[in-house]
Design an enzyme around this catalytic site. Sequence first.
Site, PDB file in Angstrom:
ATOM      1  N   SER A 120       0.706  -1.016  -0.351  1.00 37.26           N
ATOM      2  CA  SER A 120       0.119   0.367  -0.059  1.00 37.26           C
ATOM      3  C   SER A 120       1.129   1.019   0.115  1.00 37.26           C
ATOM      4  CB  SER A 120      -0.899   0.518   1.209  1.00 37.26           C
ATOM      5  OG  SER A 120      -0.907   1.447   1.162  1.00 37.26           O
ATOM      6  N   TYR A 160      -2.590  -0.269   9.738  1.00 37.09           N
ATOM      7  CA  TYR A 160      -1.934  -0.325   8.230  1.00 37.09           C
ATOM      8  C   TYR A 160      -0.940  -0.072   7.894  1.00 37.09           C
ATOM      9  CZ  TYR A 160      -4.354  -1.062   3.714  1.00 37.09           C
ATOM     10  OH  TYR A 160      -4.325  -1.359   1.806  1.00 37.09           O
TER      11      TYR A 160
END
Length: 267
Positions: free
Chosen positions: A129, A142
């Site tokens: 990501s 995350y």
Amino acid sequence: MSKIILITGGSSGIGKAVGEFLQEKGYTVYGTSRNPETVQNSKLKLLALDVRNTNSIQFCIDEVIRLEGKIDVLINNAGVGITGPLEEIPMEEIKNNFDTNLFGPIALMKAVLPAMRSQKSGLIINVTSIAGYMGLPFRSIYSASKGALELITESIRMETKAFGIQITNVAPGDFATDIASRRFHAPVQKGSAYEQVYQAQLDMVNEHVNSGSDPIDMAVAIAKIIESPKPKVHYKVGAFMQKFSIVLKRILPDTVYEKILMNHYKL
């Protein structure tokens, strides 16, 4: 012969879009789901897989090899989102996120590498990501799990080159998928020191996902990687400003970059 591709998390979102796109291009694609029997009208062959369970991982890898004799490409796509003030995220949810986003892909690589080494070829694509390139407020876990997978990829890529195996990662930005509905949100606690600012960030994060890029962009990017004789170490796919934020982090002083992020998130 058609390349045999295994993509984790192939029942929805980016995984489904990528798997179906590759299948249409003539590849033999296996997707995965924790409960494939509940997935309606899947265009992919779905195998049962829980990336948090090493027995499930080994069974899935063995099953593809039993059916096809090899695995040419592993796409570690399965992942979960998580948001919240670090102070208020339950430890069990933090551990679950790392089990899914980091330890699961590591276990899958460990399971597939012996077969790839034996066939003297193979490609592993880790979906990370853009958030993994920077610590983002209320997305600390995350960012950390995806950032760790980026570094793992850099390391193992060098370790396996001598065996004819290529390993790379693709970092997407915000895409229009159903990930927001499957993300763990630490509850907004009434009277919390973070109540108002976290609620505002939660609204912003969901808004960005809902207005994100088309998942087909990821499918096209991954297809090009598969067709490339020498994949690069890193790929970024997303809106220009999301990718440019990585460049800014590289060239700006830390405190300046931090101030930009805090202004963006209205902190």
